[in-house]
Design a protein around this motif. Structure first.
Motif, PDB file in Angstrom:
ATOM      1  N   THR A  12      -3.133 -48.341  88.796  1.00 63.15           N
ATOM      2  CA  THR A  12      -3.873 -48.747  87.609  1.00 63.15           C
ATOM      3  C   THR A  12      -3.705 -47.673  86.540  1.00 63.15           C
ATOM      4  N   SER A  13      -4.755 -46.962  86.178  1.00 70.33           N
ATOM      5  CA  SER A  13      -4.643 -45.951  85.128  1.00 70.33           C
ATOM      6  C   SER A  13      -5.875 -45.060  85.105  1.00 70.33           C
ATOM      7  N   ILE A  14      -5.652 -43.787  84.748  1.00 69.96           N
ATOM      8  CA  ILE A  14      -6.800 -42.960  84.414  1.00 69.96           C
ATOM      9  C   ILE A  14      -7.467 -43.633  83.212  1.00 69.96           C
ATOM     10  N   GLY A  60      -2.001 -40.576  85.029  1.00 72.34           N
ATOM     11  CA  GLY A  60      -2.263 -40.207  83.641  1.00 72.34           C
ATOM     12  C   GLY A  60      -1.161 -40.796  82.776  1.00 72.34           C
ATOM     13  N   GLY A  61      -1.007 -40.276  81.569  1.00 71.76           N
ATOM     14  CA  GLY A  61       0.041 -40.755  80.680  1.00 71.76           C
ATOM     15  C   GLY A  61       1.410 -40.614  81.322  1.00 71.76           C
ATOM     16  N   ALA A  79      -9.999 -35.453  86.257  1.00 72.35           N
ATOM     17  CA  ALA A  79      -8.676 -34.903  85.950  1.00 72.35           C
ATOM     18  C   ALA A  79      -7.984 -35.780  84.917  1.00 72.35           C
ATOM     19  N   VAL A  80      -7.326 -35.132  83.971  1.00 69.18           N
ATOM     20  CA  VAL A  80      -6.589 -35.848  82.937  1.00 69.18           C
ATOM     21  C   VAL A  80      -5.290 -35.106  82.666  1.00 69.18           C
ATOM     22  N   SER A 107      -6.261 -39.900  91.437  1.00 66.64           N
ATOM     23  CA  SER A 107      -5.613 -39.700  90.146  1.00 66.64           C
ATOM     24  C   SER A 107      -4.269 -39.023  90.395  1.00 66.64           C
ATOM     25  N   ALA A 108      -3.252 -39.425  89.626  1.00 66.53           N
ATOM     26  CA  ALA A 108      -1.909 -38.846  89.752  1.00 66.53           C
ATOM     27  C   ALA A 108      -1.523 -38.193  88.428  1.00 66.53           C
TER      28      ALA A 108
END
Length: 125
Positions: A12-14, A60-61, A79-80, A107-108
């Motif tokens: 999915t996404s942060i 993240g992005g 985390a970002v 989160s990745a």
């Protein structure tokens, strides 16, 4: 599992679910419809697929440059940062075959946040 599927990794996404606070406000505004759809998918997976071993990865992005080998997974919902697409692909395969990642939301990102603060890495071994 459904149709014999016993393992699923959802990307999915942060900015989804508990990681909303990690995403910058402008990103949340621009991607609000996409993030809402991804969050809905996460919620359905968690609520209804109780007999399946699943993992959710929130990158993240995404960057297009070649892999760096520095992508990590963390349970830290605050985390970002960003991650190279090839590094994310490598992490997805590792998660798919890791018992330690079952039923986790991760989160990745690269091994340091954009501010340079290291985050706790999840060990897949």
């Amino acid at each position: 599992g459904i149709l014999g599927v016993t393992r699923l990794v959802l990307v999915t996404s942060i900015g989804c679910g508990t990681s909303k606070q990690a995403a910058p406000p402008l990103v949340l505004e621009i991607l609000k419809d996409a993030l809402a759809a991804k969050e809905k998918a996460e919620n359905i997976l968690i609520k209804y697929y109780t007999n399946m071993n699943w993992s959710i990865i929130r990158p993240g992005g995404l960057k297009w440059e070649p892999a760096t080998g520095k992508g990590i997974l963390t349970k830290d919902y605050c985390a970002v940062g960003s991650i190279h697409r090839e590094d994310l692909a490598d992490l997805i395969v590792k998660v798919l075959f890791s018992d330690k990642c079952e039923r986790l939301v991760l989160s990745a990102l690269d091994n340091a946040t954009e501010e340079g603060t290291p985050v706790e890495e999840l060990i897949l071994a």
